[in-house]
Each structure stands twice: as structure tokens, then as C-alpha cells.
Design a protein around this motif. Structure first.
Motif, mmCIF file in Angstrom:
data_model
loop_
_atom_site.group_PDB
_atom_site.id
_atom_site.type_symbol
_atom_site.label_atom_id
_atom_site.label_comp_id
_atom_site.label_asym_id
_atom_site.label_seq_id
_atom_site.Cartn_x
_atom_site.Cartn_y
_atom_site.Cartn_z
ATOM 1 N N ALA A 124 0.984 -0.999 0.299
ATOM 2 C CA ALA A 124 0.253 -0.452 0.296
ATOM 3 C C ALA A 124 0.849 1.252 0.016
ATOM 4 C CB ALA A 124 -0.861 -0.118 1.723
ATOM 5 N N PRO A 125 0.977 2.401 -1.104
ATOM 6 C CA PRO A 125 1.683 3.587 -0.633
ATOM 7 C C PRO A 125 1.360 3.980 0.502
ATOM 8 C CG PRO A 125 -0.424 4.042 -2.186
ATOM 9 C CD PRO A 125 -0.579 2.051 -1.842
ATOM 10 N N VAL A 126 2.054 4.701 0.891
ATOM 11 C CA VAL A 126 2.408 5.350 1.709
ATOM 12 C C VAL A 126 1.931 7.341 1.461
ATOM 13 C CG1 VAL A 126 3.537 6.526 4.064
ATOM 14 C CG2 VAL A 126 3.200 4.605 3.517
ATOM 15 N N ASP A 127 2.764 8.214 0.610
ATOM 16 C CA ASP A 127 3.635 8.674 0.729
ATOM 17 C C ASP A 127 2.284 9.456 -0.025
ATOM 18 O OD1 ASP A 127 5.503 9.499 2.025
ATOM 19 O OD2 ASP A 127 6.737 8.435 0.189
ATOM 20 N N ILE A 128 2.007 8.607 -1.449
ATOM 21 C CA ILE A 128 1.202 9.334 -2.829
ATOM 22 C C ILE A 128 -0.347 7.970 -2.710
ATOM 23 C CG2 ILE A 128 0.196 9.779 -5.028
ATOM 24 C CD1 ILE A 128 3.041 10.014 -5.688
ATOM 25 N N GLN A 129 -1.631 8.396 -1.481
ATOM 26 C CA GLN A 129 -1.814 7.806 -1.408
ATOM 27 C C GLN A 129 -3.306 7.679 -2.575
ATOM 28 O OE1 GLN A 129 -3.585 8.287 3.073
ATOM 29 N NE2 GLN A 129 -0.785 7.992 3.526
ATOM 30 N N SER A 130 -2.720 6.554 -3.617
ATOM 31 C CA SER A 130 -4.276 6.934 -4.941
ATOM 32 C C SER A 130 -3.502 5.690 -5.429
ATOM 33 C CB SER A 130 -4.038 8.074 -5.034
ATOM 34 O OG SER A 130 -2.722 8.415 -6.058
ATOM 35 N N ALA A 131 -4.307 5.712 -6.551
ATOM 36 C CA ALA A 131 -4.180 4.231 -7.584
ATOM 37 C C ALA A 131 -2.394 4.317 -7.622
ATOM 38 C CB ALA A 131 -5.351 4.408 -8.689
ATOM 39 N N GLU A 132 -2.251 6.313 -8.721
ATOM 40 C CA GLU A 132 -1.619 6.341 -9.030
ATOM 41 C C GLU A 132 0.132 5.704 -8.817
ATOM 42 O OE1 GLU A 132 -0.748 10.578 -9.810
ATOM 43 O OE2 GLU A 132 0.990 10.473 -9.916
ATOM 44 N N GLY A 133 0.007 6.057 -6.872
ATOM 45 C CA GLY A 133 0.753 5.967 -5.926
ATOM 46 C C GLY A 133 1.265 4.214 -5.755
ATOM 47 N N LEU A 134 0.308 3.225 -5.918
ATOM 48 C CA LEU A 134 0.122 2.165 -5.655
ATOM 49 C C LEU A 134 0.523 1.674 -7.119
ATOM 50 C CD1 LEU A 134 -0.127 -0.428 -4.554
ATOM 51 C CD2 LEU A 134 -2.552 -0.850 -5.846
ATOM 52 N N VAL A 135 0.224 2.243 -8.202
ATOM 53 C CA VAL A 135 0.920 1.754 -9.715
ATOM 54 C C VAL A 135 2.510 2.422 -9.324
ATOM 55 C CG1 VAL A 135 1.465 2.056 -12.527
ATOM 56 C CG2 VAL A 135 -0.959 2.141 -10.822
ATOM 57 N N GLU A 136 2.866 3.538 -8.660
ATOM 58 C CA GLU A 136 4.379 3.426 -8.667
ATOM 59 C C GLU A 136 5.073 2.664 -8.208
ATOM 60 O OE1 GLU A 136 6.208 7.194 -6.397
ATOM 61 O OE2 GLU A 136 5.499 7.991 -8.391
ATOM 62 N N LEU A 137 4.187 2.001 -6.920
ATOM 63 C CA LEU A 137 5.249 1.241 -6.111
ATOM 64 C C LEU A 137 5.358 -0.771 -6.439
ATOM 65 C CD1 LEU A 137 3.080 1.517 -2.399
ATOM 66 C CD2 LEU A 137 6.515 1.916 -3.293
ATOM 67 N N TRP A 138 4.282 -0.412 -7.658
ATOM 68 C CA TRP A 138 4.262 -2.427 -8.556
ATOM 69 C C TRP A 138 5.519 -2.480 -9.158
ATOM 70 C CZ3 TRP A 138 0.411 -4.917 -7.277
ATOM 71 C CH2 TRP A 138 -0.225 -6.018 -7.580
ATOM 72 N N THR A 139 5.972 -3.325 -8.847
ATOM 73 C CA THR A 139 7.116 -4.386 -8.539
ATOM 74 C C THR A 139 6.716 -6.033 -9.099
ATOM 75 O OG1 THR A 139 7.965 -4.906 -6.820
ATOM 76 C CG2 THR A 139 8.750 -2.916 -7.686
ATOM 77 N N ALA A 140 5.300 -5.977 -8.984
ATOM 78 C CA ALA A 140 5.217 -7.412 -8.972
ATOM 79 C C ALA A 140 5.235 -7.927 -10.173
ATOM 80 C CB ALA A 140 3.683 -7.996 -8.076
ATOM 81 N N ALA A 141 5.329 -7.479 -11.158
ATOM 82 C CA ALA A 141 5.066 -8.156 -12.618
ATOM 83 C C ALA A 141 5.852 -9.382 -13.143
ATOM 84 C CB ALA A 141 5.317 -7.526 -13.586
ATOM 85 N N PRO A 142 5.967 -9.839 -14.205
ATOM 86 C CA PRO A 142 4.614 -10.524 -14.521
ATOM 87 C C PRO A 142 3.523 -11.138 -13.428
ATOM 88 C CG PRO A 142 5.752 -11.984 -15.165
ATOM 89 C CD PRO A 142 6.341 -11.540 -14.508
ATOM 90 N N ALA A 143 2.562 -10.602 -12.787
ATOM 91 C CA ALA A 143 1.609 -11.100 -11.742
ATOM 92 C C ALA A 143 -0.212 -11.514 -12.644
ATOM 93 C CB ALA A 143 1.454 -10.781 -10.857
ATOM 94 N N ARG A 144 -0.921 -12.481 -11.701
ATOM 95 C CA ARG A 144 -2.462 -12.125 -12.607
ATOM 96 C C ARG A 144 -3.028 -11.880 -11.370
ATOM 97 N NH1 ARG A 144 -2.510 -18.894 -11.665
ATOM 98 N NH2 ARG A 144 -1.113 -18.153 -10.297
#
Length: 291
Positions: A124-144
Motif C-alpha cells: 500500500a502506498p504511503v506518500d501518494i495514497q491513490s491508484a497512481e501511488g500504488l502503480v508507482e510502487l508496483w514491482t510484482a510483474a508478471p502477476a495475475r
């Protein structure tokens, strides 16, 4: 975050309109009341169960069977859906997730509610608490990824995760509708945020006609919008706001309001009751707490 004493000084006697139903407004209303403000309610949006239940049920069946690596929860209303679906299946929300399944969400409120119903959150994002913040954190690809969301959800989260290599299955979990929802379709699952709040914390609810009168008389100090859809309903039903300041729960809501021509007095730095109250305190402190 402003000091509580400063907030009490800035908010004392202020009348704040919350455009949510009583069950969803209580945490913010209770906090405002504790600081000397008068919270008032005018519910503008509500939520109904998804029309296509078989599609949602099939996605949840796949989830239970281990067909996804991640469940992404983008709103507290989605948690209500998971709770209702668990009750339908005679189980708990946590039991919908197989071992090894990870959960991501977009901010502290949904994280707290998820964990309160027994679902641990891995990301879960801490600084940017939004969809944008989660996408910025996302490193779990490839994933279903299973993404249950509102029928009017913006594509930013789905497309952002897909752009990072995730295989995203987005399904409609609920419909956002004008208040009130049809009783037989309304999402009513109780969430832990409402537990422990007495009926005395429920603020007075205004009718649209009463609200119009308050706005015309200049007796409302602020209106809080907790979503872009709430901003759209405010634009459609409450303008002009007169001296009433528009407070946005976050940047997407502020952007929607600005696009609709609504001046935004302040945007909460974090999309929580504390964040909204801090934004209100800043506005009123800058005005010297005078009407």
C-alpha cells in the motif's frame, strides 16, 4: 499535521457538510464534533450490488481456487462486497484468499479495514495514497491480478498495472448510484470502522431543500467531497456554493471538481478523516476563524 489545539481553535463553531451516508460519514463526523465543529450530512451517492453477479462470483471462485497472485482493493466499498460475498458463502473474508495470495490497496483507510476483517495487506502506498501511488510502487510483474471495482472506476489503476506487466482481470463489484440506492440492492455489510461509535455521533441529515437554504444563507462553512463522483453530484445539485468552501479528499477528487468549475479551497494530503480535518483547519486558520 496541525496540532489538535490549533485545529480546535480553527474548527470551533464551523458547520461542515459531509456528502456521505451516515454509516460512511461517522468517523469524520465524530472527529469534527470532537474539535467543536458541527458536522451535517447530505448523502449524494450510494452503492448497489453489481448487476452481473455471475461474472463477479466466477472471478471470486477463481480467486479462491488460486487463479490469481494478487487481489487489488481500490476502495472501502470493495471491502463491503467481499464481506457480503463471504457471508453468502458461509465463510470469512480471509477465507476467500488461498495461501500465498497477496493483497494490495491504495491507502491507509482501506488497509486498516482489510486488516480488521482478517485480510493482511502486502502493499500500500504511503506518500501518494491513490491508484497512481500504488502503480508507482508496483514491482510484482508478471502477476495475475484480480481487480474488483466500481462500474465507473477510472482506468488508471487497471491500465497502470497492465503497463507494468500484470495480467489484470477487472470486474464490476458494485455500482455507484445517486442516493438513495434501491433498498433491495444496497450494499449494507457492516465494517469495523462503524464499530464502537454510538448513535449519538450520527450528525443531523439535511434534505436537498434545507441544504439549498443553508447555502443561500451562507451558514455552511465547508462541504467535503470524498470521491470524484461526489464532486460530480455536488456540481449537478448544489451549485452555486456561495461562501461554502469545497474540500477534496484527494487529488482525483480535486481534479474532477476543478474540471467542473468548482473552486477547491483545500485538498487533504492523506485521504483519511485526519487528513480532511487538517485541510479544513488550514483553510479556516488562514481566515482567522472569522465568518
Amino acid at each position: 499535521m496541525p496540532h489538535p489545539d490549533d485545529l480546535a481553535g480553527a474548527l470551533g463553531g464551523r458547520r461542515v457538510l459531509i456528502t456521505r451516508s451516515a454509516d460512511r460519514a461517522r468517523p469524520l463526523a465524530a472527529l469534527l464534533g470532537s474539535l467543536g465543529a458541527e458536522p451535517l450530512l447530505l448523502p449524494l451517492i450510494d452503492f448497489e450490488r453489481a448487476a452481473d453477479q455471475p461474472v463477479l462470483d466466477a472471478a471470486l471462485d477463481d480467486l479462491v481456487a488460486g487463479g490469481f497472485d494478487w487481489l487489488v482493493v481500490s476502495s472501502i466499498t470493495t471491502v463491503r462486497v467481499l464481506v457480503e460475498k463471504a457471508v453468502e458463502r458461509g465463510t470469512t473474508p480471509a477465507a476467500l484468499l488461498p495461501a500465498g495470495m497477496r493483497v494490495a490497496t491504495i491507502g491507509p483507510s482501506s488497509r486498516r479495514i482489510l486488516e480488521a476483517v482478517g485480510i493482511p495487506v502486502a502493499l500500500a502506498p504511503v506518500d501518494i495514497q491513490s491508484a497512481e501511488g500504488l502503480v508507482e510502487l508496483w514491482t510484482a510483474a508478471p502477476a495475475r491480478v484480480l481487480l474488483p471495482q466500481a462500474d465507473i472506476a477510472a482506468p488508471a489503476l487497471r491500465d497502470g498495472l497492465a503497463a507494468k506487466g500484470a495480467d489484470v482481470t477487472a470486474v464490476v463489484a458494485y455500482h455507484t448510484v445517486d442516493y438513495p440506492a434501491r433498498q433491495e440492492l444496497r450494499l449494507e455489510a457492516e465494517l469495523p470502522s462503524a464499530v464502537g461509535l454510538s448513535n449519538n455521533t450520527a450528525p443531523r441529515e439535511l434534505t436537498p431543500l434545507q441544504t439549498r437554504g443553508e447555502l443561500d444563507a451562507g451558514t455552511l462553512d465547508a462541504v467535503v467531497a470524498a470521491s470524484p463522483s461526489a464532486a460530480r453530484r455536488i456540481a449537478a445539485t448544489l451549485l452555486p456554493l456561495g461562501r461554502c468552501r469545497f474540500i477534496a479528499i484527494g487529488r482525483p477528487t480535486a481534479a474532477e471538481a476543478a474540471a467542473l468549475g468548482i473552486p477547491v479551497a483545500a485538498t487533504a494530503q492523506v485521504p483519511t478523516p485526519d487528513g480532511i480535518v487538517a485541510a479544513l483547519g488550514t483553510v479556516f486558520a488562514n481566515e482567522g476563524n472569522t465568518r
